[in-house]
Design an enzyme around this catalytic site. Sequence first.
Site, PDB file in Angstrom:
ATOM      1  N   TYR A   1      -7.297  21.437  41.232  1.00 37.10           N
ATOM      2  CA  TYR A   1      -7.655  22.968  41.014  1.00 37.10           C
ATOM      3  C   TYR A   1      -8.871  23.253  42.309  1.00 37.10           C
ATOM      4  CZ  TYR A   1      -7.856  22.111  36.229  1.00 37.10           C
ATOM      5  OH  TYR A   1      -7.735  21.585  35.160  1.00 37.10           O
TER       6      TYR A   1
ATOM      7  N   LYS B   1      -3.337   8.356  36.538  1.00 36.81           N
ATOM      8  CA  LYS B   1      -1.559   8.138  36.952  1.00 36.81           C
ATOM      9  C   LYS B   1      -1.131   7.553  38.357  1.00 36.81           C
ATOM     10  CE  LYS B   1       1.830   9.708  34.886  1.00 36.81           C
ATOM     11  NZ  LYS B   1       2.660   8.246  33.675  1.00 36.81           N
TER      12      LYS B   1
ATOM     13  N   ASP C   1      -1.321   9.140  30.669  1.00 38.31           N
ATOM     14  CA  ASP C   1      -0.186   8.889  29.271  1.00 38.31           C
ATOM     15  C   ASP C   1      -0.729   8.599  27.819  1.00 38.31           C
ATOM     16  OD1 ASP C   1       0.432   7.581  30.975  1.00 38.31           O
ATOM     17  OD2 ASP C   1       2.574   8.480  31.199  1.00 38.31           O
TER      18      ASP C   1
ATOM     19  N   ASP D   1     -10.811  17.419  32.629  1.00 41.77           N
ATOM     20  CA  ASP D   1     -10.367  18.224  31.771  1.00 41.77           C
ATOM     21  C   ASP D   1      -9.877  18.998  30.543  1.00 41.77           C
ATOM     22  OD1 ASP D   1     -10.303  21.034  31.418  1.00 41.77           O
ATOM     23  OD2 ASP D   1      -9.442  21.765  33.120  1.00 41.77           O
TER      24      ASP D   1
ATOM     25  N   ASP E   1     -10.551  18.241  26.025  1.00 41.36           N
ATOM     26  CA  ASP E   1     -10.727  18.483  25.930  1.00 41.36           C
ATOM     27  C   ASP E   1      -9.894  18.402  24.003  1.00 41.36           C
ATOM     28  OD1 ASP E   1     -11.346  21.495  26.600  1.00 41.36           O
ATOM     29  OD2 ASP E   1      -9.825  22.561  27.406  1.00 41.36           O
TER      30      ASP E   1
END
Length: 362
Positions: free
Chosen positions: A141, A186, A219, A243, A247
């Site tokens: 970001y 990851k 994942d 983020d 959610d």
Amino acid sequence: MHAEIALLPGDGIGPEVTAAAVSVLRSVARRHGHDFAFPEYDVGGIAIDRHGVPLPEATLQGCRRADAVLLGAVGGPKWSDPNAKVRPEQGLLALRKGLGLFANLRPVRPHPAALDASPIKPHLLTGVDIVVVRELTGGIYFGEKTRTADAASDLCSYSVVEIERVLRSAFRLARLRRGYLVSVDKANVLETSRLWRDVAARIGREEFPDVRLEHQLVDSMAMHLLARPREYDVIVTENMFGDILTDEASMLAGSLGLLPSASLGDGKAGLYEPIHGSAPDIAGKGIANPYATILSCALLLRHSLELHEEADCIERAVDGALNAQAFTGDLARGGRGLSTAAAAQAVIEQLQAHCYVAELRD
């Protein structure tokens, strides 16, 4: 205690849920003998309209002077063009950076009275009590961005210092809870994640040997978070993964309107906000769910003002209101429910019924 709480109502339903939360904070202050001041500033879309920028300097300085910051929401269709040079969310990112807030805490504790509002089967949700710690100021970001007619790029970059400080926050939190931390990355693909995993393993081994550390790929974490959420305690991850996962975790609670958050740095000051957006489709109707913002106030009292008893009172009052079926439309079956103001009043009534601190002190 005297404390200054900077208010950033923002856009959409932000002013409505912020006003509801302030009414609860005022009630807490009266009952516990505190003096809270609430200076108000612009941020997000309304700041663009009034000042031409999403984070005016006066807002940043006001937040720096305050003991804590309470934010409503930013954004809306009026400012939704992703190609615009000035956008509301830039104000929020700049505010976090400007206040030195690097760790975002998002607790997820489904309330028994609201389990039917979740798309997840209720038997999977009973007993879920998770805190996700998201790194806030690094990663993709904030990395360098390029764009040509034929290609685009976003640089994901992390330093060891950035990773260490958020991991230490997560380890300390896990130590105070059930002693179990899952670090999400990851590492099978990304070099930043391989660095993240190495740092996590070192800090766990050298500084927090009493905390059980597990590494999980993002994942598979996305799958396990819904399939077996009761197994997890504290989850820590980088900015973009956090983020997305937070959610997703909101579905465990049944509504975004039930989930608070706290953004913290090295000091006591912090930024507190519901995790939901500005919900422009219901803005101005007085039907937005204020519970996430009210619960964010409990985090504010606990982390920034160190008023633990008062924070507990708010959380018990919200629990009591939900137990009494004080549901807004997002929680009520059939979509009909209490107004924003009525939900806040239900919390205040619970405070009046069950918090006797001021009277006992008198």
